[in-house]
Design a protein around this motif. Structure first.
Motif, short mmCIF file in Angstrom:
data_model
loop_
_atom_site.label_atom_id
_atom_site.label_comp_id
_atom_site.label_asym_id
_atom_site.label_seq_id
_atom_site.Cartn_x
_atom_site.Cartn_y
_atom_site.Cartn_z
N MET A 80 0.86 -1.18 0.00
CA MET A 80 0.00 0.00 0.00
C MET A 80 0.90 1.23 0.00
N PRO A 81 1.02 1.93 -1.13
CA PRO A 81 1.94 3.07 -1.19
C PRO A 81 1.39 4.27 -0.44
N GLU A 82 2.30 5.17 -0.10
CA GLU A 82 1.91 6.36 0.66
C GLU A 82 1.15 7.36 -0.20
N HIS A 83 1.60 7.57 -1.42
CA HIS A 83 1.09 8.69 -2.22
C HIS A 83 -0.14 8.31 -3.05
N GLU A 84 -0.85 9.32 -3.50
CA GLU A 84 -2.02 9.15 -4.35
C GLU A 84 -1.61 8.44 -5.64
N CYS A 85 -2.29 7.36 -5.98
CA CYS A 85 -1.87 6.57 -7.15
C CYS A 85 -3.04 5.88 -7.84
N LEU A 86 -4.29 6.26 -7.51
CA LEU A 86 -5.45 5.54 -8.01
C LEU A 86 -6.01 6.19 -9.27
N PRO A 87 -6.40 5.39 -10.27
CA PRO A 87 -7.02 5.95 -11.48
C PRO A 87 -8.43 6.45 -11.18
N PRO A 88 -8.77 7.69 -11.51
CA PRO A 88 -10.06 8.25 -11.10
C PRO A 88 -11.26 7.74 -11.89
N ASP A 89 -11.03 7.19 -13.08
CA ASP A 89 -12.15 6.88 -13.97
C ASP A 89 -12.61 5.43 -13.92
N VAL A 90 -12.04 4.62 -13.03
CA VAL A 90 -12.48 3.23 -12.92
C VAL A 90 -13.03 3.01 -11.52
N SER A 91 -13.82 1.97 -11.37
CA SER A 91 -14.39 1.66 -10.06
C SER A 91 -13.37 0.90 -9.21
N ALA A 92 -13.64 0.86 -7.92
CA ALA A 92 -12.77 0.11 -7.02
C ALA A 92 -12.74 -1.36 -7.40
N THR A 93 -13.90 -1.90 -7.79
CA THR A 93 -13.94 -3.31 -8.20
C THR A 93 -13.05 -3.56 -9.40
N GLU A 94 -13.16 -2.72 -10.42
CA GLU A 94 -12.33 -2.90 -11.63
C GLU A 94 -10.85 -2.82 -11.28
N PHE A 95 -10.50 -1.85 -10.45
CA PHE A 95 -9.09 -1.65 -10.11
C PHE A 95 -8.52 -2.83 -9.34
N SER A 135 -13.89 9.82 -1.16
CA SER A 135 -13.21 10.65 -0.16
C SER A 135 -11.80 10.11 0.06
N THR A 136 -10.98 10.88 0.78
CA THR A 136 -9.62 10.43 1.09
C THR A 136 -9.63 9.11 1.84
N GLY A 137 -10.53 8.97 2.80
CA GLY A 137 -10.61 7.74 3.56
C GLY A 137 -10.97 6.54 2.71
N MET A 138 -11.90 6.73 1.77
CA MET A 138 -12.29 5.64 0.87
C MET A 138 -11.15 5.25 -0.05
N LYS A 139 -10.39 6.24 -0.51
CA LYS A 139 -9.25 5.94 -1.38
C LYS A 139 -8.18 5.14 -0.62
N GLN A 140 -7.96 5.49 0.64
CA GLN A 140 -7.00 4.73 1.44
C GLN A 140 -7.47 3.28 1.60
N ARG A 141 -8.77 3.09 1.72
CA ARG A 141 -9.31 1.73 1.85
C ARG A 141 -9.14 0.94 0.55
N VAL A 142 -9.27 1.61 -0.60
CA VAL A 142 -9.04 0.93 -1.88
C VAL A 142 -7.58 0.48 -1.96
N GLU A 159 2.54 4.66 5.56
CA GLU A 159 1.75 5.78 6.09
C GLU A 159 0.26 5.63 5.75
N PRO A 160 -0.38 4.55 6.16
CA PRO A 160 -1.76 4.28 5.74
C PRO A 160 -2.80 5.25 6.31
N THR A 161 -2.46 6.02 7.33
CA THR A 161 -3.43 6.96 7.91
C THR A 161 -3.25 8.39 7.41
N ASN A 162 -2.38 8.58 6.44
CA ASN A 162 -2.14 9.92 5.91
C ASN A 162 -3.43 10.56 5.41
N GLY A 163 -3.68 11.79 5.80
CA GLY A 163 -4.82 12.53 5.30
C GLY A 163 -6.16 12.19 5.93
#
Length: 302
Positions: A80-95, A135-142, A159-163
Motif C-alpha cells: 500500500m503506497p503512501e502517495h495518491e496513485c489511483l485511477p479516477p475513472d475506474v471503479s474500485a472493483t475494476e481496479f 473521499s480520502t478515507g475511501m481511497k485509502q481503503r481501496v 503511512e496508511p493513515t495519511n490525510g
C-alpha cells in the motif's frame, strides 16, 4: 523466524544517505516502522520490494533475496503506497480485480477476491463507483484492498493513515490490527505518528536518519515507569504546589501531573492533597514509557 531481515543495508543518493548500515530482523505479526519524514522508511520498503537497489549490504524478505528475487517477492507481498496513485475513472472493483489478475489470479477468482477484500475494508456498497468521487478515507481503503487482493503472506503499508481525520485513522488502525490477528497476514506499517503504532503493533522498529535507534517488542517500549499520572478536574496548579511542598518530584503536562513514586506513601500523599484541596480526582495510574522517549534519549545522548 524472520519475515524480513537486513544486514548492513545502506542506500546512498547523491545528496543524502537514506539508510545507513541498517541491520534488523522482523518476525511475524504487526510490526511498526517509525521515524520522522525523511528517516528512510519508504526507501526501505522499496528496497524490500526489489524496486530499488541498495548501495551496499543485504536484505531478504520471506527468505528471498531482494537483489535477485524481486519479482517473486512481489507475488507474495502486498504493498500500500503512501502517495495518491489511483485511477479516477475506474471503479474500485475494476481496479482491484485488475491488480489481482496481475498477481496471477484467474478472472473468476480475482473477482471473488476483490469482492471479499472490498467488503473487508468497508467498501461493499461503494465498490462500483468511480474512484475519482471517493473521499480520502475511501481511497485509502481501496489501496489497502488491492494490497490484500492476492492473499499475500506479508503486506507493507506506507503511512496508511495519511490525510485521514481522527475517526478515519481509528477505523484504519482497527483494520490493520484485524489483518494481523484474524487473517494471519504479517504487516509492516510505517508511520511518523508514534501513538498510532503503540495501539496496533506487536513490535516496533525506530529509525532516524537511516540509522536504527531501537527494535523491541511493544511491551518493552510501554513498560511501567516509577511515576504516576495524576489528573484532576480543576486545581492542577495548587495540587502540584502541595505535592512539591511534600518533597515529591512533580512535572506538569497540560492538565496532568507526572509524580515520581518513592513508595506507597506517594499515593497516600496524592490522595490526602486532593482531599485537603477538595479536588475531583479523575485519573491516578502508573505512567508508562512511550515510543517518543527513544528520540528524547537520542537527542540527550543517552
Amino acid at each position: 523466524m524472520h519475515i524480513l531481515a537486513t544486514e548492513g543495508l545502506t542506500k546512498r543518493f547523491p545528496t543524502v544517505t537514506a539508510l545507513d548500515s541498517l541491520t534488523v530482523g522482523v518476525g511475524p505479526g504487526v510490526t511498526g516502522l517509525v521515524g520522522a519524514n525523511g528517516a528512510g522508511k519508504s526507501t526501505l520498503i522499496k528496497i524490500m520490494l526489489g524496486l530499488l537497489p541498495p548501495s551496499s549490504g543485504t536484505a531478504r524478505v520471506l527468505d528471498l533475496d531482494v537483489g535477485t528475487q524481486g519479482e517473486r517477492i512481489r507475488r507474495l507481498v502486498g504493498y500500500m503506497p503512501e502517495h495518491e496513485c489511483l485511477p479516477p475513472d475506474v471503479s474500485a472493483t475494476e481496479f482491484v480485480v485488475h491488480l489481482a489478475r496481475m498477481s496471477g489470479l484467474p478472472r473468476t477468482a480475482a473477482r471473488e477476491r476483490a469482492a471479499d477484500v472490498l467488503r473487508h475494508v468497508g467498501l461493499a456498497e461503494e465498490r462500483y463507483r468511480p474512484i475519482g468521487g471517493y473521499s480520502t478515507g475511501m481511497k485509502q481503503r481501496v489501496k489497502l484492498a488491492q494490497a490484500l487482493a492476492h492473499d499475500p503472506k506479508l503486506i507493507f503499508l506506507d503511512e496508511p493513515t495519511n490525510g485521514l481525520d481522527p475517526r478515519g485513522r481509528d477505523e484504519m488502525l482497527h483494520l490493520i490490527r484485524r489483518i494481523g490477528t484474524e487473517f494471519g497476514i504479517s504487516v509492516l506499517v510505517t508511520s511518523h505518528l508514534l501513538g498510532e503504532l503503540e495501539r496496533v503493533c506487536d513490535h516496533v522498529i525506530v529509525i532516524d536518519g537511516g540509522r536504527l535507534l531501537r527494535s523491541s517488542a511493544i511491551t518493552e517500549f510501554t513498560q511501567a515507569t516509577q511515576s504516576v499520572t495524576v489528573e484532576v478536574e480543576e486545581g492542577t496548579e495548587p495540587l502540584a504546589e502541595r505535592l512539591l511542598a511534600a518533597g515529591l518530584k512533580v512535572s506538569r503536562h497540560g492538565r496532568t501531573l507526572l509524580v515520581g513514586v518513592t513508595g506507597p506513601q506517594t499515593f497516600d500523599a496524592i490522595r490526602d492533597a486532593a482531599v485537603d484541596l477538595d479536588l475531583c480526582l479523575i485519573r491516578l495510574e502508573q505512567a508508562r514509557h512511550r515510543i517518543e522517549d527513544v528520540f528524547r534519549e537520542e537527542e540527550a545522548g543517552v
